[in-house]
Design a protein around this motif. Structure first.
Motif, mmCIF file in Angstrom:
data_model
loop_
_atom_site.group_PDB
_atom_site.id
_atom_site.type_symbol
_atom_site.label_atom_id
_atom_site.label_comp_id
_atom_site.label_asym_id
_atom_site.label_seq_id
_atom_site.Cartn_x
_atom_site.Cartn_y
_atom_site.Cartn_z
ATOM 1 N N LEU A 93 -18.240 -32.930 7.903
ATOM 2 C CA LEU A 93 -16.971 -32.461 7.333
ATOM 3 C C LEU A 93 -15.819 -33.268 7.917
ATOM 4 C CD1 LEU A 93 -17.600 -28.815 6.788
ATOM 5 C CD2 LEU A 93 -18.073 -30.635 5.394
ATOM 6 N N SER A 94 -15.752 -33.312 8.993
ATOM 7 C CA SER A 94 -14.817 -34.205 9.621
ATOM 8 C C SER A 94 -14.568 -35.573 9.398
ATOM 9 C CB SER A 94 -14.446 -33.743 11.353
ATOM 10 O OG SER A 94 -15.521 -34.597 11.956
ATOM 11 N N ASN A 95 -15.978 -36.249 9.358
ATOM 12 C CA ASN A 95 -15.861 -37.865 9.516
ATOM 13 C C ASN A 95 -15.440 -38.196 10.714
ATOM 14 O OD1 ASN A 95 -17.118 -39.099 7.135
ATOM 15 N ND2 ASN A 95 -15.422 -38.507 5.935
ATOM 16 N N PHE A 96 -15.523 -37.633 11.758
ATOM 17 C CA PHE A 96 -15.268 -38.040 13.131
ATOM 18 C C PHE A 96 -16.364 -39.006 13.728
ATOM 19 C CE2 PHE A 96 -11.529 -36.101 15.459
ATOM 20 C CZ PHE A 96 -10.621 -35.948 14.346
ATOM 21 N N PRO A 97 -15.865 -39.886 14.458
ATOM 22 C CA PRO A 97 -17.241 -40.578 15.304
ATOM 23 C C PRO A 97 -17.939 -39.590 16.043
ATOM 24 C CG PRO A 97 -15.174 -41.238 16.058
ATOM 25 C CD PRO A 97 -14.772 -40.380 14.818
ATOM 26 N N ALA A 98 -19.157 -39.821 16.193
ATOM 27 C CA ALA A 98 -20.069 -38.862 16.935
ATOM 28 C C ALA A 98 -19.602 -38.423 18.451
ATOM 29 C CB ALA A 98 -21.635 -39.292 16.924
ATOM 30 N N TYR A 99 -18.893 -39.644 19.206
ATOM 31 C CA TYR A 99 -18.551 -39.112 20.612
ATOM 32 C C TYR A 99 -17.489 -38.387 20.653
ATOM 33 C CZ TYR A 99 -15.037 -42.613 19.930
ATOM 34 O OH TYR A 99 -13.826 -43.392 19.383
ATOM 35 N N LYS A 108 -14.978 -23.824 29.388
ATOM 36 C CA LYS A 108 -13.836 -24.233 30.275
ATOM 37 C C LYS A 108 -14.293 -25.707 31.189
ATOM 38 C CE LYS A 108 -13.747 -23.129 34.613
ATOM 39 N NZ LYS A 108 -14.048 -23.800 35.738
ATOM 40 N N ASN A 109 -15.506 -25.471 31.451
ATOM 41 C CA ASN A 109 -16.127 -26.658 32.259
ATOM 42 C C ASN A 109 -15.983 -28.057 31.601
ATOM 43 O OD1 ASN A 109 -16.195 -25.145 34.781
ATOM 44 N ND2 ASN A 109 -18.567 -24.874 34.522
ATOM 45 N N ILE A 110 -16.380 -27.847 30.373
ATOM 46 C CA ILE A 110 -16.390 -29.192 29.497
ATOM 47 C C ILE A 110 -15.076 -29.522 29.408
ATOM 48 C CG2 ILE A 110 -17.075 -29.896 27.303
ATOM 49 C CD1 ILE A 110 -19.209 -27.650 27.272
ATOM 50 N N THR A 111 -14.155 -28.701 29.206
ATOM 51 C CA THR A 111 -12.707 -28.990 28.948
ATOM 52 C C THR A 111 -12.250 -29.858 30.318
ATOM 53 O OG1 THR A 111 -12.470 -27.186 27.582
ATOM 54 C CG2 THR A 111 -10.565 -27.918 28.556
ATOM 55 N N GLU A 112 -12.522 -29.224 31.228
ATOM 56 C CA GLU A 112 -12.081 -29.611 32.425
ATOM 57 C C GLU A 112 -12.820 -31.049 32.802
ATOM 58 O OE1 GLU A 112 -11.548 -26.488 35.757
ATOM 59 O OE2 GLU A 112 -13.517 -27.518 36.412
ATOM 60 N N ALA A 113 -13.814 -31.294 32.526
ATOM 61 C CA ALA A 113 -14.544 -32.523 32.485
ATOM 62 C C ALA A 113 -13.778 -33.566 31.659
ATOM 63 C CB ALA A 113 -15.895 -32.539 32.274
ATOM 64 N N ILE A 114 -13.553 -33.243 30.450
ATOM 65 C CA ILE A 114 -12.764 -34.221 29.444
ATOM 66 C C ILE A 114 -11.429 -34.468 30.166
ATOM 67 C CG2 ILE A 114 -11.537 -34.106 27.125
ATOM 68 C CD1 ILE A 114 -13.795 -32.511 26.226
ATOM 69 N N PHE A 115 -10.557 -33.422 30.512
ATOM 70 C CA PHE A 115 -9.269 -33.972 31.073
ATOM 71 C C PHE A 115 -9.133 -34.497 32.380
ATOM 72 C CE2 PHE A 115 -7.447 -30.242 28.073
ATOM 73 C CZ PHE A 115 -7.376 -31.142 27.043
ATOM 74 N N SER A 163 -24.562 -30.649 22.921
ATOM 75 C CA SER A 163 -25.194 -30.983 21.473
ATOM 76 C C SER A 163 -24.331 -31.958 20.802
ATOM 77 C CB SER A 163 -25.238 -29.757 20.581
ATOM 78 O OG SER A 163 -25.938 -30.205 19.496
ATOM 79 N N THR A 164 -24.873 -33.371 20.886
ATOM 80 C CA THR A 164 -24.073 -34.449 20.014
ATOM 81 C C THR A 164 -24.807 -35.123 19.380
ATOM 82 O OG1 THR A 164 -24.512 -35.938 21.986
ATOM 83 C CG2 THR A 164 -22.283 -34.750 21.909
ATOM 84 N N TYR A 165 -24.505 -35.646 18.261
ATOM 85 C CA TYR A 165 -25.448 -36.802 17.376
ATOM 86 C C TYR A 165 -25.923 -37.567 18.167
ATOM 87 C CZ TYR A 165 -27.276 -38.960 13.676
ATOM 88 O OH TYR A 165 -28.292 -39.689 12.608
ATOM 89 N N ILE A 166 -27.146 -37.733 18.354
ATOM 90 C CA ILE A 166 -27.792 -39.018 19.148
ATOM 91 C C ILE A 166 -28.593 -39.792 18.067
ATOM 92 C CG2 ILE A 166 -29.546 -39.489 20.865
ATOM 93 C CD1 ILE A 166 -28.332 -37.123 22.690
ATOM 94 N N SER A 225 -12.731 -39.779 26.815
ATOM 95 C CA SER A 225 -12.851 -39.939 25.402
ATOM 96 C C SER A 225 -13.822 -39.315 24.683
ATOM 97 C CB SER A 225 -13.476 -41.808 25.399
ATOM 98 O OG SER A 225 -12.785 -42.410 26.460
ATOM 99 N N GLY A 226 -14.740 -38.312 25.301
ATOM 100 C CA GLY A 226 -15.841 -37.734 24.667
ATOM 101 C C GLY A 226 -16.963 -37.874 25.356
ATOM 102 N N VAL A 227 -17.885 -38.013 24.521
ATOM 103 C CA VAL A 227 -19.336 -38.458 24.910
ATOM 104 C C VAL A 227 -19.446 -40.011 25.283
ATOM 105 C CG1 VAL A 227 -21.806 -38.359 24.792
ATOM 106 C CG2 VAL A 227 -20.288 -36.455 23.759
ATOM 107 N N ARG A 228 -19.792 -40.203 26.660
ATOM 108 C CA ARG A 228 -19.566 -41.656 26.956
ATOM 109 C C ARG A 228 -21.325 -42.149 26.574
ATOM 110 N NH1 ARG A 228 -19.846 -43.192 32.965
ATOM 111 N NH2 ARG A 228 -22.079 -43.806 32.510
#
Ligand code: NAD
Length: 302
Positions: free
Chosen positions: A132-138, A232-239, A249-252, A268-271
């Motif tokens: 729905l967002s048309n965002f890149p998978a990462y 929270k841990n995922i947010t921390e890893a991003i920032f 869960s990401t599109y692989i 940047s998201g998922v490397r």
């Protein structure tokens, strides 16, 4: 300025928010949006008062979709939770409609950050967000099996009296009943798990991890603290741009689906994902889980 917009301030959303203000997650601004506007306002006020006791200054407010323009992360935990005995997949119809309305609002904004999805059925809702967002998978991340992995590490750490940080075991696949544990690649320190756990203990652990949510929901109606800390841990890893491995869960591409798998997360998201050398038995168990997610996605009329 690191800005998070939280959509859905129920049990999960507020556990995430509360974990953020109790941590060093580098969040400078937290905006809360909910279809129940008064709840969002009340939660924001309560959290603001709590944040005056926290180590870092965080600007907190209840907001609206215009706040998404310059957000770095939008975390969506809006939608229905499981009732006693319901599976996560039973939530699809209601939560698909919730996501349709939320993402169509976000699509009207200039949002260009990272989606962090918590709503169930998790892998399906992550895929829905991607479509729905048309965002890149990462840039579209679901919490995946991070909570299940945390539950597994807790169980092993209790059994062996070892720090969960030294337990390199993962739950992968669907965040749901078909999830699996690739024991052959799990390590305690540098040793194979087989040195410490026999087959029946391992089987019991998988069963306990799978049943955790049902058990907790039967007793208290929802699960929240575990997923709040994981988000929270995922947010921390991003920032922190920390290149941390989580079973998100990401599109692989090679799976043609969003599914919980060990991936590396940074600003940047998922490397990228880490390749797992599974046994043929584990491989077919993982594929079964993948098929479970795909069969539900197939039924959605986008
Ligand atoms: P909840 O009922 O406490 O909160 C849901 C919130 O969403 C409510 O405040 C509601 O007003 C809001 N909402 C509903 N429709 C909305 C819309 N269109 N726009 C904005 N807000 C809207 O539920 P909860 O216990 O917080 O659970 C939320 C979701 O998280 C559920 O789907 C649950 O199954 C899931 N969950 C996921 C994990 C995980 O590991 N990913 C763990 C636990 C729960």
């Amino acid at each position: 300025m690191n800005k998070v917009v939280l959509i859905g301030c129920g049990n999960v959303g507020m556990s995430y928010a509360y974990s953020i203000i109790n941590s060093d997650s580098k969040v400078d601004e937290l905006v809360i949006i909910d279809v129940n506007v008064d709840k969002a306002k009340g939660e924001a006020m309560d959290l603001m008062h709590a944040s005056s006791c926290s180590k870092r200054k965080i600007n907190i407010k209840a907001g609206d979709y215009t706040d998404c323009d310059d957000a770095d992360i939008i975390c969506i935990s809006a939608g229905r939770n499981q009732d006693v005995g319901e599976t996560r997949m039973d939530l699809i119809e209601k939560n698909y409609n919730v996501f349709k309305s939320i993402i169509s609002e976000i699509n009207k904004t200039k949002f260009n950050g990272i989606y962090l999805i918590a709503t169930n059925p998790l892998d399906v809702m992550t895929y829905v967000t991607l479509r729905l967002s048309n965002f890149p998978a990462y840039k579209v991340i679901g919490s995946g099996t991070t909570l299940d992995t945390a539950r597994l590490r807790f169980l092993i750490s209790e059994q062996l009296e070892m720090n969960p940080k030294n337990i390199h075991a993962y739950v992968i696949g669907e965040h749901g009943d078909s999830e699996m544990i690739p024991w052959s690649v799990a390590r305690i320190g540098l040793n194979s798990v087989d040195k410490y756990l026999n087959k029946s203990t391992k089987n019991k652990m998988l069963k306990d991890v799978r049943n955790s949510a049902y058990e907790i929901i039967k007793k208290k109606g929802n699960t929240a603290y575990g997923i709040g800390m994981c988000l929270k841990n995922i947010t921390e890893a991003i920032f922190n741009n920390s290149n941390t491995i989580f079973t998100l869960s990401t599109y692989i591409d090679k799976f043609k689906c969003c599914v919980g798998y060990p991936v590396i997360v940074n600003r940047s998201g998922v490397r990228g994902y880490t390749e797992l050398n599974l046994t043929s038995e584990e491989h077919s168990e993982f594929n079964k889980s993948l098929d479970t997610i795909k069969s539900i996605i197939k039924q959605i009329k986008f």
